[in-house]
Scaffold this active site. Structure first.
Site, PDB file in Angstrom:
ATOM      1  N   SER A  46       0.889  -5.039   1.191  1.00 11.83           N
ATOM      2  CA  SER A  46       0.889  -3.595   2.106  1.00 11.83           C
ATOM      3  C   SER A  46       0.280  -3.692   3.387  1.00 11.83           C
ATOM      4  CB  SER A  46       0.144  -2.632   1.224  1.00 11.83           C
ATOM      5  OG  SER A  46       0.267  -1.375   2.103  1.00 11.83           O
TER       6      SER A  46
ATOM      7  N   LYS B  34       1.215  -1.973  -6.652  1.00 16.67           N
ATOM      8  CA  LYS B  34       1.773  -1.702  -5.534  1.00 16.67           C
ATOM      9  C   LYS B  34       2.636  -0.567  -5.142  1.00 16.67           C
ATOM     10  CE  LYS B  34       2.993  -2.169  -0.801  1.00 16.67           C
ATOM     11  NZ  LYS B  34       3.919  -1.776  -0.625  1.00 16.67           N
TER      12      LYS B  34
ATOM     13  N   HIS C  41       0.483   2.478  -5.049  1.00 13.78           N
ATOM     14  CA  HIS C  41      -0.119   2.596  -4.050  1.00 13.78           C
ATOM     15  C   HIS C  41       0.772   3.466  -3.213  1.00 13.78           C
ATOM     16  CE1 HIS C  41       0.116   1.094   0.326  1.00 13.78           C
ATOM     17  NE2 HIS C  41      -1.053   1.033   0.308  1.00 13.78           N
ATOM     18  N   ASN C  42       2.094   2.896  -3.077  1.00 10.87           N
ATOM     19  CA  ASN C  42       3.216   3.658  -2.494  1.00 10.87           C
ATOM     20  C   ASN C  42       3.314   5.097  -2.805  1.00 10.87           C
ATOM     21  OD1 ASN C  42       3.474   1.275  -1.365  1.00 10.87           O
ATOM     22  ND2 ASN C  42       5.789   1.237  -1.194  1.00 10.87           N
TER      23      ASN C  42
ATOM     24  N   GLU D 151       0.609   6.807  -1.250  1.00  9.63           N
ATOM     25  CA  GLU D 151       1.061   6.755   0.421  1.00  9.63           C
ATOM     26  C   GLU D 151       2.041   8.381   0.505  1.00  9.63           C
ATOM     27  OE1 GLU D 151       2.481   3.094   2.068  1.00  9.63           O
ATOM     28  OE2 GLU D 151       4.330   4.214   2.577  1.00  9.63           O
TER      29      GLU D 151
END
Ligand code: 6PG
Length: 481
Positions: free
Chosen positions: A132, A187, A190-191, A194
């Site tokens: 990222s 990940k 994480h997104n 986000e």
């Protein structure tokens, strides 16, 4: 500079992310083999940035593999999905047991699990690594979330640590997340976080504009101030930049000339799909995904413009300043909830797949380099470090106290939003989650009664063990199921 020295690492797929990652390795002193489907890109990189380090350009897959020292470390930076499988099929036959393929794309973790399994049969270590930080991060230091076999991290880890972002305390923003798909799973979440962060920031902006009556430039200043406090984060920082930008062609605020339909490539959606499978309530992330979808339904929105609702009348200046402070509280409290939900999903995924993910370490490597980097993550790290089995971030005393202090304003902001007709699905979902968790009783008991009524699905009682059914169509007596 180019040479035929054997390379410590190779990067195939030299679009902007791959190119910048290759340059990052080279700038950190590693000899980097380069490969791309069309060789022109490989040569362009060497021509433009050859002075930054030692590159070994390769035209064919065979040349590329031969350029690498053993065990080979081969980073694949191609579009997630079929292109990744195609590259693996091209290279795997040329590799030997112990070699590593590192997939740095935004792959679905289920694909990573499959690829890891297939390659393991050949003795090849497949490392699905979430990366990222966008183009800048790839070049100057991303946050890296590698999965795969732990022995591959022994040899790969120090290199990733060298090229990764460093947190304020100097810690590298990379750690071995766990086996097979663990890195890409983290990940993905994480997104999802986000998306939720961006949605909450968007709602704060809309409230400041429609209820507070502030201009985009004024809102940019408010975000700048917030960025000096507990909301200090990359996304708040760039929000101020975007909001203060003026469109050169029209002289209008940039944000007013951009079509208001948000796009998505899919990682936020995956976060929600997987959460549904795992039974984890990630309502804030889901609302963020739905808000993007709704924004994109142009015809539906056009057909709905005449629907009745209040017209927001902006507050007076003094009231508006107080309102902005309340919005900050609502944003912060909602943010705590989205991280709570995201970390719950990681914990659930870890449990389901036996990954044994260290949640404190995840918070730690998100402190720098990545899109959701924020001062706040240091506190999440501390919460999990103090108590690795923390049932939820909301059970951490500090976060619980902060939410307690914010909640009156949080509720007030939602009352204003509702009265004035400003959509705030993220703030509302976060508060509903918080209230549902703290509720002594939920209407789930009624749901169970309804299920038993129409489908004899049975229920459990608060005062006795066992499953029961009421004879709804008969004398309404109760039987043990
Ligand atoms: C990152 C970003 C990166 C990318 C997202 C954006 O961590 O560097 O998350 O992965 O910008 O894929 O996703 P959308 O196009 O779905 O908004």
């Amino acid at each position: 500079m180019t040479t035929s020295t054997s390379a410590q690492i190779g990067v195939t797929g030299l679009a902007v992310m791959g190119r910048n990652l290759a340059r990052n390795f080279a700038r950190n002193g590693y000899t980097v083999a380069l490969h791309n489907r069309t060789a022109a890109r490989t040569h362009a990189l060497v021509e433009e940035f050859g002075e930054e380090g030692i590159f070994v350009p390769a035209e064919t897959a065979k040349e590329f593999v031969e350029a690498l020292e053993r065990p080979r470390r081969l980073v694949v930076m191609v579009k997630a999905g079929e292109p990744t499988d195609a590259v693996i099929q091209e290279f795997a036959p040329l590799l030997e047991p112990g070699d590593m393929i590192i997939d740095g794309g935004n792959a679905h973790f289920a694909d990573t699990r499959r690829r890891e399994r297939e390659l393991r049969e050949q003795g090849i270590h497949f490392v699905g690594a979430g990366i990222s930080g966008g183009e800048e991060g790839a070049l100057h230091g991303p946050s890296i979330m590698p999965g795969g076999p732990s022995e591959s991290y022994d040899s790969l880890g120090p290199m990733l640590e060298r090229i990764s972002a460093k947190a304020a305390d100097g810690a590298p923003c990379v750690t071995h997340i766990g086996p097979d798909g663990a890195g890409h799973f983290v990940k993905m979440v994480h997104n999802g976080i986000e998306y939720a962060d961006m949605q909450l920031i968007g709602e704060a902006y809309q409230l400041l504009r429609d209820v507070g009556g502030f201009t985009p430039a004024e809102i940019a200043d408010i975000f700048r101030t917030w960025n000096t406090g507990r909301l200090d984060s990359y996304l708040i920082e760039i929000t101020a930049e975007v909001l203060s930008h003026v469109d050169a062609a029209t002289g209008r605020p940039f944000v007013d000339v951009v079509v208001d339909r948000a796009e998505q490539k899919g990682t936020g959606r995956w976060t929600v799909q997987i959460a549904l499978d795992l039974g984890v309530p990630v309502s804030g992330i889901a609302e963020a995904v739905f808000a993007r979808s709704l924004s994109g339904h142009a015809a539906l929105r056009d057909a709905s413009r005449e629907l009745a609702g209040p017209t927001p009348t902006p507050l007076g200046r003094e009231e508006a300043a107080a309102f902005a402070d309340r919005v900050e509280q609502a944003l912060y409290a909602s943010k705590i909830v989205s991280y709570t939900q995201g970390f719950h999903e990681i914990a659930a995924g870890s449990e389901e797949y036996g990954w044994d993910i260290d949640l404190g370490a995840v918070a730690s490597i998100w402190r720098g380099g990545c899109i959701i980097r924020a001062a706040f993550l240091d506190r999440i790290r501390a919460a999990y470090d103090a108590r690795p089995d923390l049932p939820s971030l909301l059970s951490d005393a500090t976060f619980a106290e902060e939410i307690a202090a914010a909640q009156d304003d949080w509720r007030e902001v939602l009352v204003s939003a509702t009265r004035k007709g400003v959509p705030t699905p993220g703030f509302a979902a976060a508060l509903a989650y918080y209230d549902a968790l703290r509720a002594p009783r939920l209407p789930a008991a009624l749901t169970q009664g309804q299920r038993d009524f129409f489908g004899a699905h049975t229920y459990r009682r608060v005062d006795r063990e066992g499953s029961f059914h009421t004879l709804w169509g008969g004398d309404r007596g109760e039987v043990e199921a």
